[in-house]
Design a protein around this motif. Structure first.
Motif: not given
Ligand SMILES: [Ca+2]
Length: 378
Positions: A310-320
């Protein structure tokens, strides 16, 4: 027979001797008469003799009958005696049996009485036991209620006299679930509820877990573990909490940081984190609220939780999470601390657990070999 002949001779002799002077004719006549009489007498005697013989036979028969009767009687007497003896023996045996039966009856009555007494005692014990169990259950319920309303975190347990660090069950407010946690009762006054523990152990815990796992918690509170975001929310909802980080770098050096305001939102908010008030006591840099000089945000404050699924981070296009060790954290873009990545970072490997800002003014990336995140109510 001899007796009869003697009688007859005597009679003849008497007849002859009493008539010595009679005539011959007369004497002949009389002799004939006498002879006839004698013959009649003989005949009579013979008859008598026959009768006597018959009588004798009869008597003999009677005697035999009597003997038989006597034998029978003797036998009967013997039989009767025998029977009587048997009857007596039987009576004796019956008496003995009766006595034995009476003993048995008495024994049974005694046993019945004993059984009744024991049953009575059993009932009394059962009743008493039930009462005790009910009282115990009630006390346990009261204790459980007492725990539920008073032991909502480790600080409460410390107040109640639990001064040893270890695994305790707490009853977070706003939750119907209890949970086992590690309570740090020594560091900085104690009473710290540890929600993340990283440590060197024989087999490291795998922190590459799903959203659900991070929500509910996983691992062993006495070793590496994550308490669970739902519990964190329930605990921090009830007041203002301080967050403390104790970290140890790969050289064995230990540092700590404190933030005096810390809370986690509910699952609808994706367990949004709020942190502020970095304490100047801290020996560790502000890895949670520091804003970089160029305005780029890496710190987790205000972020939703993210996991590898579940990607809720602010890095666009990638999962931290996926990019930096598959852990769960409040990734921003992406981190200044990634505490759930695998341990053992060397050579700047950013997929292993590490932190920036080793000291307040030290911008230096450090691999982590041990780490604890813990909270305490202010
Ligand atoms: Ca992301």
């Amino acid at each position: 027979m001899w007796a009869l002949k003697v009688i007859l001779v005597c009679v003849c002799w008497a007849g002859i001797s009493t008539q010595p002077h009679e005539s011959l004719q007369s004497r002949l006549t009389r002799r004939d008469t006498d002879q006839r009489s004698l013959e009649a007498l003989v005949q009579s005697q013979s008859n008598i003799l026959n009768i006597l013989q018959d009588t004798k036979s009869i008597l003999e028969g009677l005697r035999q009958d009597f003997m038989e009767y006597k034998n029978d009687k003797d036998q009967t007497r013997a039989t009767v005696k025998n029977l009587l003896q048997h009857a007596e023996e039987r009576d004796q045996a019956i008496k003995q049996l009766k006595a034995m039966a009476q003993e048995k009856v008495t024994e049974i009555q005694e046993k019945d009485a004993l059984i009744q007494r024991l049953e009575g005692e059993n009932r009394a014990i059962g009743s008493s036991k039930q009462q005790t169990e009910e009282e115990l259950a009630e006390m346990q319920e009261q204790l459980e209620t007492l725990k539920r309303v008073t032991q909502w975190d480790c600080a409460q347990l410390l107040l109640q006299g639990f001064t040893e660090s270890g695994v305790y069950t707490i009853y977070p407010r706003n939750s119907d679930k209890s949970v086992a946690v590690w309570c740090d009762m020594e560091t900085d006054g104690g009473g710290w509820t540890v929600f993340l523990n990283r440590a060197q152990q024989t087999q490291q815990l795998n922190f590459s877990k799903t959203w659900e796992a991070y929500a509910d918690g996983f691992g062993d509170p006495s070793a590496e573990y994550w308490l669970g975001n739902k519990h964190l929310h329930a605990i921090t909802k009830s007041g203002t909490y301080t967050l403390r980080i104790d970290a140890q770098n790969l050289d064995g050096e230990k540092r700590f940081g404190k933030w005096l305001q810390f809370s986690i939102g509910d699952e609808n908010s994706k367990f949004k984190i709020k942190i502020s008030d970095y304490s100047t006591e801290s020996t560790l840099g502000d890895v949670l609220t520091e804003v970089d000089q160029n305005g780029e945000k890496y710190n987790p404050n205000g972020m939703k939780f993210s996991t590898m699924d579940q990607d809720n981070d602010r890095r666009e296009g990638k999962s931290c999470s996926k990019s930096f060790g598959y852990g769960g954290w409040w990734y921003n873009n992406c981190y200044r601390l990634n505490p759930t990545a695998p341990l053992g970072n060397r050579n700047g490997d950013n997929t292993k657990a590490r932190l920036y800002y080793w000291g307040p003014d030290i911008y230096t990336v450090q691999g982590i070999q041990a780490l604890q995140l813990k909270i305490r109510k202010n």
